[in-house]
Scaffold this motif. Structure first.
Motif, PDB file in Angstrom:
ATOM      1  N   LYS A  79      39.463  98.678  52.507  1.00 40.73           N
ATOM      2  CA  LYS A  79      38.134  98.117  52.258  1.00 40.73           C
ATOM      3  C   LYS A  79      37.741  98.367  50.810  1.00 40.73           C
ATOM      4  CE  LYS A  79      36.521  98.737  57.011  1.00 40.73           C
ATOM      5  NZ  LYS A  79      35.542  99.421  57.900  1.00 40.73           N
ATOM      6  N   ALA A  84      35.552  98.854  47.440  1.00 41.64           N
ATOM      7  CA  ALA A  84      34.281  99.488  47.095  1.00 41.64           C
ATOM      8  C   ALA A  84      33.270  98.437  46.655  1.00 41.64           C
ATOM      9  CB  ALA A  84      34.494 100.508  45.975  1.00 41.64           C
ATOM     10  N   ASP A 142      31.572 103.993  47.907  1.00 46.77           N
ATOM     11  CA  ASP A 142      31.474 102.822  47.035  1.00 46.77           C
ATOM     12  C   ASP A 142      31.372 103.252  45.571  1.00 46.77           C
ATOM     13  OD1 ASP A 142      31.551 100.797  49.065  1.00 46.77           O
ATOM     14  OD2 ASP A 142      29.503 101.338  49.603  1.00 46.77           O
ATOM     15  N   ARG A 195      35.745 104.380  50.402  1.00 51.56           N
ATOM     16  CA  ARG A 195      35.721 103.171  49.571  1.00 51.56           C
ATOM     17  C   ARG A 195      35.546 103.560  48.098  1.00 51.56           C
ATOM     18  NH1 ARG A 195      32.322 100.963  53.766  1.00 51.56           N
ATOM     19  NH2 ARG A 195      30.536 100.921  52.361  1.00 51.56           N
ATOM     20  N   ASP A 224      39.849 104.768  52.846  1.00 51.59           N
ATOM     21  CA  ASP A 224      39.873 103.550  52.034  1.00 51.59           C
ATOM     22  C   ASP A 224      39.754 103.871  50.542  1.00 51.59           C
ATOM     23  OD1 ASP A 224      40.163 101.596  54.089  1.00 51.59           O
ATOM     24  OD2 ASP A 224      38.071 101.930  54.649  1.00 51.59           O
TER      25      ASP A 224
END
Length: 247
Positions: A33, A35, A161, A181, A201
């Motif tokens: 996945k 960011a 993220d 992420r 991730d």
């Protein structure tokens, strides 16, 4: 896929394991996945004229430019829709500070204390920092682009993220941290410590240099390229106690 088979997408490299109908291991690929990148849009700003930082200060819509905050105490302060440009943060106390929807450009400092701070929707551009303390901090939708950060302390921090892009990280400490992420793009990672870290991730494929000093066993939630796997092979072999010898 049948029991005991595996498939790896060379562009992804991540493997999810599960049980087949007959109890054998089934390997499935999954796409890491990506960011969510910070995209900060600042309003029209007003120049800061307040002198020194103050604990629990509230700074909204301000521009801090070419200021020296060395040794000042801004613990618990809130920075919202702010721009910090070419400011000195040597030993600046910003523990528990909240930096939200802000852009920090060309900041420099040694021993900046951002322990247990919150950085959300933040861009950090061309920073030159040494020994920055962000242990226990929360970073969400943060872009670190350019610059060099030595001995970054992110122990027990939570990163979600976050993108490190075209920067140099020397001996960053992610011990006990959770990274979800997180991506490294054209980033040099030297002597990273991943001891007891949790990776979900995490995309390391774009790292220009990948050097993990400790915590290789925590890479299970990351994606690396085939070339990086070959580079890490000697270290992985040593970690496993595997001897490699010619016939």
């Amino acid at each position: 896929m049948g029991s005991g088979t595996s498939a790896v997408n060379p562009q992804v490299g991540a493997i999810v394991r599960g049980r087949g109908h007959h109890g054998g291991m089934v390997h499935r690929t999954r796409v890491v996945k990506a960011a969510r990148r910070a995209e900060v849009r600042l309003p029209e700003l007003v120049g800061f004229t307040g002198g020194e930082l103050t604990p629990d200060g509230d700074y909204d819509g301000l521009e801090f430019r070419d200021l020296d905050f060395a040794g000042q105490d801004g613990a618990g302060a809130r920075f919202m829709d702010c721009a910090l440009t070419s400011c000195a943060l040597d030993e600046t106390g910003l523990r528990h500070a909240r930096v939200l929807d802000s852009v920090l450009t060309g900041i420099r400092g040694v021993g900046t204390d951002l322990a247990e701070a919150t950085l959300r929707d933040v861009e950090l551009v061309d920073a030159r920092l040494g020994g920055a303390q962000l242990h226990g901090a929360v970073l969400e939708r943060v872009l670190v682009r350019g610059g060099k950060i030595d001995y970054l302390n992110l122990r027990n921090a939570r990163l979600k993220d976050v993108v490190f892009e075209s920067c140099v990280l020397v001996e960053p400490d992610f011990g006990g941290a959770r990274l979800e992420r997180v991506a490294f793009a054209d980033c040099v990672l030297k002597g990273a410590d991943l001891t007891a870290a949790t990776l979900v991730d995490v995309d390391l494929r774009g790292a220009a240099e990948l050097d993990v000093a400790r915590g290789l066993d925590r890479l299970s939630g990351a994606v690396i390229s085939h070339a990086q796997l070959l580079d890490l092979a000697p270290v992985l072999a040593a970690e496993m106690g595997l001897r490699v010898a010619e016939v």
